[in-house]
Design an enzyme around this catalytic site. Structure first.
Site, short mmCIF file in Angstrom:
data_model
loop_
_atom_site.label_atom_id
_atom_site.label_comp_id
_atom_site.label_asym_id
_atom_site.label_seq_id
_atom_site.Cartn_x
_atom_site.Cartn_y
_atom_site.Cartn_z
N ASP A 274 0.81 -1.21 0.00
CA ASP A 274 0.00 0.00 0.00
C ASP A 274 0.85 1.27 0.00
O ASP A 274 0.73 2.13 -0.88
CB ASP A 274 -0.91 -0.02 1.23
CG ASP A 274 -2.23 0.69 0.98
OD1 ASP A 274 -2.43 1.21 -0.13
OD2 ASP A 274 -3.08 0.70 1.88
N ARG A 473 -6.99 -5.50 11.43
CA ARG A 473 -8.36 -5.69 10.97
C ARG A 473 -9.13 -6.63 11.90
O ARG A 473 -8.60 -7.67 12.30
CB ARG A 473 -8.34 -6.25 9.54
CG ARG A 473 -7.73 -5.26 8.57
CD ARG A 473 -7.59 -5.78 7.17
NE ARG A 473 -6.49 -6.74 7.03
CZ ARG A 473 -6.05 -7.17 5.84
NH1 ARG A 473 -6.61 -6.73 4.72
NH2 ARG A 473 -5.07 -8.04 5.77
#
Length: 530
Positions: A274, A473
């Site tokens: 990312d 997450r």
């Protein structure tokens, strides 16, 4: 537009002389509760304990079920069964399937440490399998194993190698990899064992160096490299002066790792797809020829992680490919022209295979379902086949635009999930999707969305929004500047594509399985997000 100019000026003002855009991570109930439980156990730092207790008290009635449960449990409230407060399975459904076993064990360990969960069966072996895990996950999983082994009175399951790994993360004054959640988890794992009192005391003092003014603790110290890179992409999209982009690019060049990648913070050594992808976009925007060598190293880093399915994971080669990371890498690769078209096409095929019929994708690093949607749409738009009926790019765009068109709220904005209240960040994601295809053909939804977004702007130019970042997450955290960044990115894209509309794919009946519906450009580059 005056509002856009004010927002651009605000973000430019955040660029420091060294090129960094810094914004500390806000306090989070999870880490604050873990610190409080550790202070209660060790009876250390009573004044600090009172400050943390005050922070947690302020979250006893949080509208977020997990925060409410953690705050009350840490403070000693006798809560009903977890099932009566938090739907664990629904909560964990917001994490990728391949992380489910680990995340379930982690959440159980946290609840046990806070006295919020009764003893349950020992987790399956997959919860502690370190094979194929990146360094952060290896340490977190090992800490969870130790916590649960203590709770289940199975200390013999904690091996010497486990202790060596945990202890290796502790150094006075330094939070390993800038991750306070892991830091506190390790201290809890070692706390029941003899011989670690001094290490734990020093670890607590190290953690307290990052206590926030509100008394709480953050998830990470910062993610300033990620914030800087995304700000660079947004400022480029909004037409910021070249010297500003050059200053940001200079900062990123100094932070590039030997392997070619970037991590979310300069304190971390684990690079990811990312941050690396967005850094490539910034360097490309600042000068593809000037920065040819570092861009080439970064593209090499991405290729080394690419999966056999054409997709990209977040951290390690061989890990499962993820739609969001694949979209991020595809946007970076699209800056490189025809020589990357085959790789880009394979990435788009993977993305199309992961997109659901309603246009959404599997969970990613955002609590907004429109996050991967906008990044995938941008990636698809920059492939030559995007107007070819039946191509992966064509399918991605049609599904994504249809989703956005059908999910706009009555106030003009978009929410994180179906039926959710509007928020500025999700609205920004939706506007970028529309601007990539459709803003010029259906200007009313885009205009209403832009009006909602600008209504979220404060007098100082900043954007108020519900945060969407998650980590690990599916636990959410807050970096306020990202709302400004994505709002500016959306307004920059919208302004550009209303005056330079993309060609519209030819109409064609959708297959039954579908609910269908860079630098070469003057002001925008492909990606642009997390």
């Amino acid at each position: 537009m005056a509002a856009t100019a004010r927002l651009r000026a605000r973000l430019i003002s955040r660029v420091e002389p060294d090129g960094a855009v810094r914004d500390p991570c806000h306090s989070r109930v999870l880490e604050s509760a873990l610190l409080f439980a550790l202070l209660e156990r060790t009876r250390l730092e009573p004044a600090v304990r009172s400050r943390v207790a005050a922070y947690l008290t302020g979250h006893r009635d949080s509208p977020i079920p997990l925060d409410r449960l953690l705050a009350r449990s840490a403070l000693g409230s006798r809560e009903p069964a977890v099932a009566g407060v938090l739907d664990v399975e629904q909560f964990l459904a917001h994490a990728p399937n391949f992380t489910g076993g680990r995340k379930r064990a982690f959440l159980h360990a946290v609840l046990l440490l806070l006295g919020a969960a009764p003893g349950t069966a020992w987790p399956g072996a997959d919860a502690f399998d370190l094979r194929g895990l990146h360094t952060w996950a290896r340490v977190q999983v090992t800490a969870v194993k130790a916590v649960l082994a203590h709770a289940h009175r199975l200390p013999h399951l904690i091996e010497a190698t486990d202790l060596d790994l945990l202890v290796s993360t502790q150094r006075p004054g330094t939070v390993w990899e800038g991750n306070l959640l892991i830091h506190l988890s390790v201290l809890h794992a070692l706390a029941p064992l003899p011989g670690y009192h001094r290490l734990i005391s020093e670890g607590i003092r190290t953690a307290l160096e990052h206590q926030r003014p509100d008394g709480g603790m953050p998830f990470i110290c910062d993610e300033d490299t990620w914030v800087t890179a995304t700000a660079g992409v947004a400022l480029h999209a909004a037409g910021a002066p070249t010297p500003v982009l050059d200053t940001i690019a200079g900062r990123l060049l100094r932070l590039q790792q030997p392997g070619g990648g970037w991590s979310f913070t300069e304190q971390a050594g684990l690079a990811d797809v990312d941050c690396t992808s967005v850094a490539v976009e910034v360097l490309h925007a600042a000068g593809p020829e000037i920065h040819r060598a570092p861009i080439s190293r970064a593209i090499g880093f991405l290729h080394a992680l690419r999966g056999r399915d054409g997709g990209f994971p977040t951290y390690l080669a061989g890990a499962p490919s993820e739609a969001c990371m694949t979209a991020a890498a595809a946007n970076a690769l699209s800056t490189q022209g025809p020589r990357q078209h085959a790789t880009l096409e394979a990435a788009l095929s993977h993305l199309a295979s992961q997109q659901h019929p309603d246009g959404t994708f599997p969970p990613d690093w955002s609590s907004s379902r429109l996050h991967t949607v906008f990044r995938a749409t941008l990636a698809a738009r920059h492939h030559p086949s995007n107007t070819t009926p039946g191509s992966p790019a064509w399918h991605i765009i049609r599904r994504s635009v249809r989703l956005v068109a059908e999910s706009q709220n009555s106030d003009g904005g978009w929410g994180q999930q179906d039926g959710a209240d509007s928020d500025a960040i999700s609205t920004a994601y939706a506007l970028i999707t529309l601007s990539s295809h459709g803003a010029h053909t259906a200007p009313a939804p885009a205009a209403r969305g832009a009006a909602y977004l600008l209504a979220c702007q404060r007098s100082d130019g900043a954007i108020d929004s519900l945060a969407d970042s998650i980590g690990p997450r599916p636990f959410g955290f807050t970096i306020p500047t990202l709302a400004d960044t994505f709002a500016l990115l959306a307004l920059g894209h919208l302004a550009h594509h209303l005056t330079h509309p993309a060609p519209r794919p030819p109409a064609q009946p959708s297959p039954p399985s579908l609910r269908s519906g860079r630098h070469s450009e003057p002001t925008t580059s492909p990606l642009q997000s997390r």
